[in-house]
Design a protein around this motif. Sequence first.
Motif, mmCIF file in Angstrom:
data_model
loop_
_atom_site.group_PDB
_atom_site.id
_atom_site.type_symbol
_atom_site.label_atom_id
_atom_site.label_comp_id
_atom_site.label_asym_id
_atom_site.label_seq_id
_atom_site.Cartn_x
_atom_site.Cartn_y
_atom_site.Cartn_z
ATOM 1 N N MET A 1 0.817 -1.211 0.000
ATOM 2 C CA MET A 1 0.000 0.000 0.000
ATOM 3 C C MET A 1 0.854 1.265 0.000
ATOM 4 N N ALA A 2 2.008 1.209 0.660
ATOM 5 C CA ALA A 2 2.922 2.354 0.608
ATOM 6 C C ALA A 2 3.396 2.572 -0.826
ATOM 7 N N ASN A 3 3.642 1.480 -1.519
ATOM 8 C CA ASN A 3 4.086 1.586 -2.904
ATOM 9 C C ASN A 3 2.969 2.103 -3.797
ATOM 10 N N TYR A 4 1.737 1.649 -3.537
ATOM 11 C CA TYR A 4 0.602 2.103 -4.350
ATOM 12 C C TYR A 4 0.446 3.621 -4.256
ATOM 13 N N VAL A 5 0.503 4.135 -3.037
ATOM 14 C CA VAL A 5 0.303 5.574 -2.853
ATOM 15 C C VAL A 5 1.452 6.371 -3.463
ATOM 16 N N THR A 6 2.685 5.958 -3.193
ATOM 17 C CA THR A 6 3.824 6.747 -3.670
ATOM 18 C C THR A 6 3.975 6.678 -5.185
ATOM 19 N N MET A 7 3.766 5.504 -5.767
ATOM 20 C CA MET A 7 3.990 5.366 -7.209
ATOM 21 C C MET A 7 2.752 5.725 -8.027
ATOM 22 N N ARG A 8 1.604 5.200 -7.647
ATOM 23 C CA ARG A 8 0.394 5.397 -8.457
ATOM 24 C C ARG A 8 -0.259 6.757 -8.231
ATOM 25 N N LYS A 9 -0.242 7.227 -6.995
ATOM 26 C CA LYS A 9 -0.926 8.484 -6.693
ATOM 27 C C LYS A 9 -0.006 9.694 -6.758
ATOM 28 N N LEU A 10 1.290 9.490 -6.448
ATOM 29 C CA LEU A 10 2.218 10.615 -6.421
ATOM 30 C C LEU A 10 3.238 10.588 -7.549
ATOM 31 N N GLY A 11 3.397 9.428 -8.206
ATOM 32 C CA GLY A 11 4.378 9.340 -9.295
ATOM 33 C C GLY A 11 5.808 9.292 -8.819
ATOM 34 N N TYR A 12 6.016 8.845 -7.566
ATOM 35 C CA TYR A 12 7.368 8.765 -7.023
ATOM 36 C C TYR A 12 8.032 7.445 -7.409
ATOM 37 N N ASN A 13 9.313 7.324 -7.041
ATOM 38 C CA ASN A 13 10.029 6.070 -7.224
ATOM 39 C C ASN A 13 9.509 5.020 -6.243
ATOM 40 N N ASP A 14 9.976 3.785 -6.418
ATOM 41 C CA ASP A 14 9.540 2.650 -5.598
ATOM 42 C C ASP A 14 9.750 2.895 -4.108
ATOM 43 N N HIS A 15 8.704 2.632 -3.317
ATOM 44 C CA HIS A 15 8.788 2.714 -1.856
ATOM 45 C C HIS A 15 8.168 1.479 -1.202
ATOM 46 N N GLY A 16 8.118 0.369 -1.922
ATOM 47 C CA GLY A 16 7.446 -0.820 -1.431
ATOM 48 C C GLY A 16 8.380 -1.931 -1.020
#
Length: 331
Positions: free
Chosen positions: A64-79
């Motif tokens: 879920m951390a990866n979903y928010v950072t990558m899908r919602k914010l467009g950031y690099n991998d955080h999962g």
Amino acid sequence: MREMEAGAAPETAGGRVVEFTTPRAKLIEEASRAIRADLAGYPRALAAYEALRADPEALAHWDMANYVTMRKLGYNDHGRVHAFITGAASLAITELLLDAGVRTDIMESGVGDAEDVFLAVILGTMLHDIGNQIHRAGHEAHGVALALPILDRIMGPLYADPFKRTKVRSFILGAINCHDLSPAPLTVEGGIVAVADGTDITKGRGRKAFALGSVDIHSISALAVDQVVIERGRDKPVLISVTMNNSGGIFQVEEVLAPKVIRTPMRNFVELRAAIRPQGEEQILSRVRLDGDHFVMDLDGGETVRVEVEDTQKKVTDAIAQNLGVSAESR
């Protein structure tokens, strides 16, 4: 010392290498192999790691951390991949420090020994970003709250003494809260977690964000970093060497990794260097190294230039403090 490849960890002679490899499952598998090897002599720390990697709550937090950072914010991998890669890096750094005779804060405070240090570092590193699932803003404090029940579940059977367990846990929570330098960590354990987080800057991390349409300096500069090597230094216990295919990667070194060395207790123990590989772009500079809070750049023409590190987080903090009438020394 072991080497980590792309966040993964093949065995080669020299240091731990982080570079780009493609399959997500392979990255996790190789990083996990390196973690197990580093913890082989520390059964309690190894048991904590095995419990964490199989914990359904932790697995859900990473996803879920990866979903928010990558899908919602467009950031690099955080999962999950980031958790395992940084976990392996943190143990490489810890091993080098202890081999050099560095006494971490868990040791200096009398709370525990090397095994407790390894346990705190691996749990703190692998859980440091789970707060992103709530929001990027305040993700450090969110991560502390989310990590608490996991830590209690994992550490309960491993520490019969609740007094010691609570003290060791405090180092883990402090590392999670301070990994993004807001505020900067005060302990060596917290510094290890922060620096390990900063070493995950290779192009494997930025490629997915780029593919999802996040075309910005973060994703582009991450694509310019081929390899990060963690090995024994000559003048300090740890040497972190970054190899770039393009000078754009210097953004990752300056904005992500260098502040995590400069603003933590790791400043006294880590050498940081960056270079563009010979077959990369037309070279303007041949090498960059960190000297205190300045980068020293060796230009291709033979000149040397010193540039102060741009620590944007510290500038924001200082500006807020100034507006509140608080001196930097009192913070």
